[in-house]
Every structure is written in C-alpha cells, then in structure tokens.
Design a protein around this motif. Structure first.
Motif, PDB file in Angstrom:
ATOM      1  N   ARG A  36      92.326 -54.282 -46.093  1.00 13.53           N
ATOM      2  CA  ARG A  36      91.555 -55.459 -45.688  1.00 13.53           C
ATOM      3  C   ARG A  36      90.393 -55.441 -44.195  1.00 13.53           C
ATOM      4  NH1 ARG A  36      96.168 -60.397 -43.670  1.00 13.53           N
ATOM      5  NH2 ARG A  36      96.184 -59.985 -46.251  1.00 13.53           N
ATOM      6  N   LEU A  55     101.608 -55.288 -44.714  1.00 17.72           N
ATOM      7  CA  LEU A  55     101.475 -55.386 -46.397  1.00 17.72           C
ATOM      8  C   LEU A  55     101.429 -54.594 -46.674  1.00 17.72           C
ATOM      9  CD1 LEU A  55      98.056 -56.516 -44.865  1.00 17.72           C
ATOM     10  CD2 LEU A  55      99.582 -58.079 -46.302  1.00 17.72           C
ATOM     11  N   LYS A  79     106.459 -55.233 -54.043  1.00 20.73           N
ATOM     12  CA  LYS A  79     105.519 -55.930 -55.706  1.00 20.73           C
ATOM     13  C   LYS A  79     105.497 -55.096 -56.597  1.00 20.73           C
ATOM     14  CE  LYS A  79     102.010 -58.574 -53.427  1.00 20.73           C
ATOM     15  NZ  LYS A  79     101.127 -58.385 -53.197  1.00 20.73           N
ATOM     16  N   SER A 133      89.296 -69.953 -49.524  1.00 16.30           N
ATOM     17  CA  SER A 133      87.749 -70.082 -50.665  1.00 16.30           C
ATOM     18  C   SER A 133      87.258 -68.799 -50.635  1.00 16.30           C
ATOM     19  CB  SER A 133      87.112 -71.444 -49.854  1.00 16.30           C
ATOM     20  OG  SER A 133      86.869 -70.936 -48.424  1.00 16.30           O
ATOM     21  N   GLY A 134      88.813 -67.713 -50.986  1.00 18.37           N
ATOM     22  CA  GLY A 134      88.572 -66.272 -50.948  1.00 18.37           C
ATOM     23  C   GLY A 134      88.332 -66.212 -52.580  1.00 18.37           C
ATOM     24  N   ASN A 135      88.513 -65.068 -53.161  1.00 19.41           N
ATOM     25  CA  ASN A 135      89.031 -64.268 -54.327  1.00 19.41           C
ATOM     26  C   ASN A 135      89.807 -65.052 -54.902  1.00 19.41           C
ATOM     27  OD1 ASN A 135      90.620 -61.887 -55.876  1.00 19.41           O
ATOM     28  ND2 ASN A 135      88.691 -62.398 -56.331  1.00 19.41           N
ATOM     29  N   SER A 143      90.414 -74.705 -48.387  1.00 19.14           N
ATOM     30  CA  SER A 143      89.905 -74.499 -46.903  1.00 19.14           C
ATOM     31  C   SER A 143      89.073 -72.940 -46.546  1.00 19.14           C
ATOM     32  CB  SER A 143      90.762 -74.634 -46.084  1.00 19.14           C
ATOM     33  OG  SER A 143      91.862 -73.862 -46.358  1.00 19.14           O
ATOM     34  N   THR A 194      96.341 -66.988 -46.109  1.00 16.82           N
ATOM     35  CA  THR A 194      96.817 -65.402 -45.137  1.00 16.82           C
ATOM     36  C   THR A 194      97.961 -65.097 -44.704  1.00 16.82           C
ATOM     37  OG1 THR A 194      96.042 -63.841 -42.950  1.00 16.82           O
ATOM     38  CG2 THR A 194      95.981 -66.657 -42.660  1.00 16.82           C
ATOM     39  N   ALA A 198      98.941 -65.379 -50.958  1.00 11.06           N
ATOM     40  CA  ALA A 198      98.151 -65.012 -49.837  1.00 11.06           C
ATOM     41  C   ALA A 198      99.533 -63.904 -50.242  1.00 11.06           C
ATOM     42  CB  ALA A 198      98.254 -66.049 -48.985  1.00 11.06           C
TER      43      ALA A 198
HETATM   44  P1  NDP Z   1      89.163 -63.058 -49.622  1.00 13.50           P
HETATM   45  O1  NDP Z   1      88.778 -62.718 -48.080  1.00 13.50           O
HETATM   46  O2  NDP Z   1      88.135 -63.102 -50.925  1.00 13.50           O
HETATM   47  O3  NDP Z   1      88.958 -64.650 -49.184  1.00 13.50           O
HETATM   48  C1  NDP Z   1      90.190 -65.082 -48.043  1.00 13.50           C
HETATM   49  C2  NDP Z   1      90.823 -66.639 -47.519  1.00 13.50           C
HETATM   50  O4  NDP Z   1      90.935 -66.802 -46.676  1.00 13.50           O
HETATM   51  C3  NDP Z   1      88.996 -67.340 -47.109  1.00 13.50           C
HETATM   52  O5  NDP Z   1      88.494 -68.471 -47.453  1.00 13.50           O
HETATM   53  C4  NDP Z   1      89.216 -67.183 -45.425  1.00 13.50           C
HETATM   54  O6  NDP Z   1      88.414 -67.930 -44.403  1.00 13.50           O
HETATM   55  C5  NDP Z   1      90.538 -67.343 -45.251  1.00 13.50           C
HETATM   56  N1  NDP Z   1      91.021 -67.145 -44.125  1.00 13.50           N
HETATM   57  C6  NDP Z   1      91.475 -66.135 -43.688  1.00 13.50           C
HETATM   58  N2  NDP Z   1      91.828 -65.058 -42.540  1.00 13.50           N
HETATM   59  C7  NDP Z   1      92.262 -66.684 -42.357  1.00 13.50           C
HETATM   60  C8  NDP Z   1      93.228 -67.393 -41.200  1.00 13.50           C
HETATM   61  N3  NDP Z   1      93.619 -66.802 -39.934  1.00 13.50           N
HETATM   62  N4  NDP Z   1      93.073 -68.449 -41.629  1.00 13.50           N
HETATM   63  C9  NDP Z   1      92.704 -69.711 -41.873  1.00 13.50           C
HETATM   64  N5  NDP Z   1      92.179 -68.972 -42.904  1.00 13.50           N
HETATM   65  C10 NDP Z   1      91.868 -67.871 -43.021  1.00 13.50           C
HETATM   66  O7  NDP Z   1      90.293 -62.926 -49.242  1.00 13.50           O
HETATM   67  P2  NDP Z   1      91.702 -63.105 -50.747  1.00 13.50           P
HETATM   68  O8  NDP Z   1      91.194 -63.842 -51.350  1.00 13.50           O
HETATM   69  O9  NDP Z   1      90.935 -61.210 -51.088  1.00 13.50           O
HETATM   70  O10 NDP Z   1      92.968 -62.420 -49.941  1.00 13.50           O
HETATM   71  C11 NDP Z   1      93.615 -63.906 -49.676  1.00 13.50           C
HETATM   72  C12 NDP Z   1      95.055 -63.459 -49.629  1.00 13.50           C
HETATM   73  O11 NDP Z   1      95.661 -63.159 -50.615  1.00 13.50           O
HETATM   74  C13 NDP Z   1      95.675 -62.370 -48.300  1.00 13.50           C
HETATM   75  O12 NDP Z   1      96.814 -62.565 -47.810  1.00 13.50           O
HETATM   76  C14 NDP Z   1      95.755 -61.171 -48.850  1.00 13.50           C
HETATM   77  O13 NDP Z   1      96.353 -59.778 -48.651  1.00 13.50           O
HETATM   78  C15 NDP Z   1      96.436 -62.173 -50.295  1.00 13.50           C
HETATM   79  N6  NDP Z   1      96.065 -60.711 -51.343  1.00 13.50           N
HETATM   80  C16 NDP Z   1      94.879 -61.255 -52.514  1.00 13.50           C
HETATM   81  C17 NDP Z   1      94.393 -60.148 -53.555  1.00 13.50           C
HETATM   82  C18 NDP Z   1      93.066 -59.925 -54.444  1.00 13.50           C
HETATM   83  O14 NDP Z   1      93.595 -59.282 -55.516  1.00 13.50           O
HETATM   84  N7  NDP Z   1      92.345 -59.781 -53.736  1.00 13.50           N
HETATM   85  C19 NDP Z   1      95.944 -60.102 -53.985  1.00 13.50           C
HETATM   86  C20 NDP Z   1      97.048 -60.101 -53.295  1.00 13.50           C
HETATM   87  C21 NDP Z   1      96.999 -60.398 -52.696  1.00 13.50           C
HETATM   88  P3  NDP Z   1      87.353 -67.311 -43.480  1.00 13.50           P
HETATM   89  O15 NDP Z   1      86.154 -67.048 -44.186  1.00 13.50           O
HETATM   90  O16 NDP Z   1      87.111 -68.306 -42.923  1.00 13.50           O
HETATM   91  O17 NDP Z   1      87.466 -65.952 -43.155  1.00 13.50           O
END
Ligand code: NDP
Length: 448
Positions: A97, A110, A117, A241-243, A263, A323, A347
């Motif tokens: 991360r 984590l 998990k 709005s990430g992965n 979001s 998150t 998340a």
């Molecule tokens: P990304 O970086 O692709 O996306 C994260 C998203 O969450 C972004 O939209 C980001 O917004 C938002 N975000 C991050 N921090 C905050 C915050 N403090 N408050 C509000 N929004 C926030 O990450 P992932 O999609 O990969 O991961 C998201 C969650 O899923 C995490 O908890 C991760 O540990 C978990 N996860 C991910 C896996 C994976 O395969 N990728 C597997 C299992 C769990 P902004 O762009 O504005 O920061």
C-alpha cells in the motif's frame, strides 16, 4: 486451566502493551480473538502451546529507508515496510500500500487479517503486507518509477516466488507493479512469479484486475440466495473508485443491480439513473483525475464534497470498497434507517466494531472483508500457479475458478459459524474457519 475469556484477555493485554499506538492492529486482533472463545473451549491444546500469543506476533517486520529524486532534482525520503506475518500454510502473500497514512500499525493490521483471509481461500499462501507512506497522487510517471525502483532495491532481498510474493493495494496498481517487478528482475535476473497483479504481457493473470470486486459480488450473490434473494433490481452504493470499487460496480451491474453512488477521498457522486462505469474508468484508470469530473460528462448527476456522505444515500446494498473504518456507528445507523438489507465489505476492515454491531443488531446481512474480499488474493494465487506451470489460462477459466472459490468460502464460513453456535454470523464464521487451519499447521510444525 484459565477460562477462555481470561486467556483472550491476557493475549489482548500483551498485544496492546507490546504494540503501543497501533489502534488499527489492536482492532483487527480483538475482532479475531473475540470470536475464538468456543474454539479454545474445544481445543485446550491451543492454550497449552500458546498458539494465540504466537499468532498475534509477526514472524518478521522490516522497516527501511526509501530515498528517491523528484522531478526538481530534490532528494526525498520515505519509509518502507514489509511485515511477514505468518508462513504456516505457505509463502507470505499480501499487497503493498502506498498512501501517506501508512505506518507500521496499519501494515500489521493488514498482515494479520491477510493471514486468515489467505487461509480461507483454501490455497497454500501465508500472510504478509507492506507499503510506504509515499503518496503517488500528483506525482509524475518518472517520480513514481524512481520511488518504485528505490523501494524494490531494498525489498528484493526479502521476497521471492517461494518466500514472499507481494501484490497491489491502495495506491499500487498496474503501473507501480510494473516498475517494482522490472527492478526486481533487473537486480536478481530472475523471471519468476515474485509479484502478482502483473501486466498480461509479462506473466499476469487474466481476471486478476477484476477479481476482488467480482469476488465480492459472487460472495454476496451466494449469501443472498441463502435468504431467498438476489441482486436483481437492488440499489447499490459503492464507496471508492479504485480497483476494488470499479470491478465490484461492474459485476453488480452485470448481475442486475443499479449502482447509484461512488466516491473518492474528496467526495461522492450520486447518479439516480445508474453510474456510467465507462466514464469512471476513463476518469480514474486513464486520466487519474478526481471523481467530481464525472459531472462534466453527466450533468444530471450530483457531486457532494466529503466522502462520508455517501452512506446517507438510500440503498439496498452498501459496499464499502475504499479504506479501513470508513463506516462508523453514525453512518451505520443512517444506512439502517434508510432500509439497507446487506453490507458487503470489499475494502479491508471498512466498518468499525460499533458499526458492525449496529448492522448485526438490526439483522442486516453482513459479509466480513476477510471472507468477501478474498477473491483478489485467491486469484493472485492462481497467477502464481500459472507462472509456475509456465502457462496462461483464459479469462473464463480464471473467472470460473474465482467464482467456485468465493462460493466455497461463503459455504465454509456460514457452516463453521453454525457449527460453533453462531448461525448467520459470518464475522465469527470467517475468523474461526481462517484461524483453525493456520493454528493446525502451526501445531504440526512444532514451536515456530
Ligand atoms: P485503489 O488505490 O485502487 O483505490 C482506493 C479508493 O479508495 C480510491 O477511490 C481512493 O480515493 C479511496 N480512498 C483511499 N483512502 C481513502 C480514505 N482515507 N477516505 C476515503 N476514500 C479513500 O485501492 P484498491 O481498490 O486496490 O483498495 C481498496 C480497498 O480494498 C483497500 O482497503 C484494500 O486494502 C482492499 N483490498 C484490495 C485488494 C486488491 O486486489 N486491490 C484485495 C483485497 C482488499 P482517492 O483516489 O481519492 O485516494
């Protein structure tokens, strides 16, 4: 022999004393320990061999300096982490991360969660996690590469296909994985599966990008089936709005749900006609812009500042995919008042303990992250398998295996919950099922 509650209390006291100022780690440990009372009653050998004290202590914690040079020629320094939590059932496995909030306590929470998990996936992978307080936001490609190369120049000594296999997480996507893997290969001259989430052209697995989000929906679908329900016609709110969020939204839409809000850390969009995912992908995956840009493409949608407000949007399904601790008690109460029927955690640890209690007290169906977001790491293990076999499965093959795994995790989790007297409580079911396999392996391997 001490009562189970006392054993758990002693372990918790030790965790707090030994790991001060790490509230997220304490929270994650407490949630697991609280589920284990009936397990300890049935298995006094776990107490005799001090399994609980051992399982909360990471096998190894690495902290290192990451110096790099920005585009203005200035030297910057960040801190890197890798916590190798538990290797009882396989090589350490868990993402990296990159986010300014990263510290040792967050990486430990984590890594601890990851251990259970990974156990639930049924695949031979241990638990680990890493990262840095580096903020990729606003950095040029060149700065990202400079940072990733420096990070890997230290980390490469501690990872390997049969040792420790990192992947992405918040702030670490395809671009970062590419730079990290490239540097690993350059230093070691090894071309093997030391990283997952790799690009398809250099050993990545089809469907890995989609896996966490899709897996969440497969899990949810299976749970809803058990209650005579389906996703069809349900309204969903998905934070982030990430992965994870994007592919949760994609599968939710494919299964007939209407996704009305998403979001980022600045705010959320509400589109009552249904979020247009092509626009979100363009904004987030290609242009790397803020979610408020969505309104420029769809003026009828609303944008609200502040990410927490997303939980005030009325919905049947709430899917936190951003998150940790993003749903607190207040948000949980609003969701319940608005008639939410199920909460699916995408998340890691997105709901506070108080929020979980509100959901459970109000009979809201609740899927804990440990179980419902395990599809990402499960597919990472499938990527490792393909790398070892030197072959590549089709998207359909990987997706079918992912679905099988998620259905199996749901069934196992709900079965174990029932067996231990917690019918319908998937939090307890996931913690107990995940724990039992790791504890058995540790017992078999002696005092390790
Ligand atoms: P990304 O970086 O692709 O996306 C994260 C998203 O969450 C972004 O939209 C980001 O917004 C938002 N975000 C991050 N921090 C905050 C915050 N403090 N408050 C509000 N929004 C926030 O990450 P992932 O999609 O990969 O991961 C998201 C969650 O899923 C995490 O908890 C991760 O540990 C978990 N996860 C991910 C896996 C994976 O395969 N990728 C597997 C299992 C769990 P902004 O762009 O504005 O920061």
């Amino acid at each position: 022999m001490k009562a189970p509650e006392q054993v758990i209390g002693d372990v918790m006291e030790q965790v707090i004393k030994r790991n001060p100022n790490e509230p997220e780690f304490h929270q994650a440990v407490l949630e697991v320990l609280e589920s284990l009372t009936p397990v300890i009653e049935r298995h006094p050998e776990f107490v005799e061999t001090n399994i609980l004290h051992r399982i909360v202590e990471p096998e190894r914690q690495l902290i290192f300096r990451v110096p790099w040079v920005d585009d203005n020629g200035r030297v910057q320094v960040n801190r890197g982490f890798r916590v190798q939590f538990n290797s009882a059932i396989g090589p350490y496995k868990g993402g990296l991360r990159f986010h300014p909030s990263v510290n040792l306590g967050i990486i430990k929470f984590l890594g601890f969660e990851q251990t259970f998990k990974n156990s639930l996936t049924g695949l031979p992978i241990g638990g680990g996690k890493g990262g840095s307080d580096f903020d990729p936001k606003g950095k040029s490609d060149n700065e990202i590469m400079s940072f990733c190369q420096s990070f890997m120049t230290e980390l490469y000594r501690y990872v390997g296909a049969d040792v420790d296999v990192p992947a992405g997480d918040i702030g670490v996507g395809a671009r970062e994985v590419g730079y990290l893997y490239g540097q690993y290969k350059r230093i070691t001259t090894l071309y093997h599966g030391v990283f997952t989430g790799k690009g398809i052209s250099y050993g990545g697995s089809l469907a890995r990008k989609e896996a966490t989000g899709y897996g969440l929906l497969y899990f949810l679908e299976e749970m809803l089936k058990d209650y005579g329900q389906s996703l069809k016609g349900k309204t969903a709110v998905i934070s982030g709005s990430g992965n994870v969020a994007i592919y949760a939204a994609e599968k939710a839409q494919q299964l007939g749900a209407l996704v009305v809000a998403m979001s980022d850390s600045n705010g959320y969009i509400y589109d009552p006609d249904g979020i247009k995912l092509d626009t979100i992908k363009q904004i987030k995956e290609v242009e790397r812009k803020r979610i408020k840009v969505y309104r420029e493409h769809h003026p009828s949608a609303q944008y609200h500042e502040g990410s927490k407000g997303i939980w005030t949007v009325k919905c049947d399904l709430a899917l936190p995919c951003a998150t940790q601790n993003e749903i607190d008690e207040e948000s949980a109460r609003i969701l319940v008042a608005n008639g939410v029927m199920a909460v699916g955690e995408g998340a890691n640890m997105p709901s506070t303990p108080e929020a979980i209690k509100v959901f459970q007290d109000n009979k809201v169906l609740f899927t804990p992250a440990k179980a419902s977001n395990a599809g990402g790491v499960a597919t990472s293990a499938l990527e490792m398998t393909q790398n070892s076999m030197r072959l590549a499965w089709t998207f359909e093959e990987v997706d079918a295996k992912l679905k099988d795994i998620m259905v199996r995790i749901y069934r196992q989790t709900s079965q174990v919950a029932k067996e231990y007297g917690f019918e319908g409580d998937l939090v307890k079911g996931a913690n107990i099922a995940g724990f039992l396999k790791v504890a058995d392996a540790m017992m078999a391997q002696g005092i390790v």
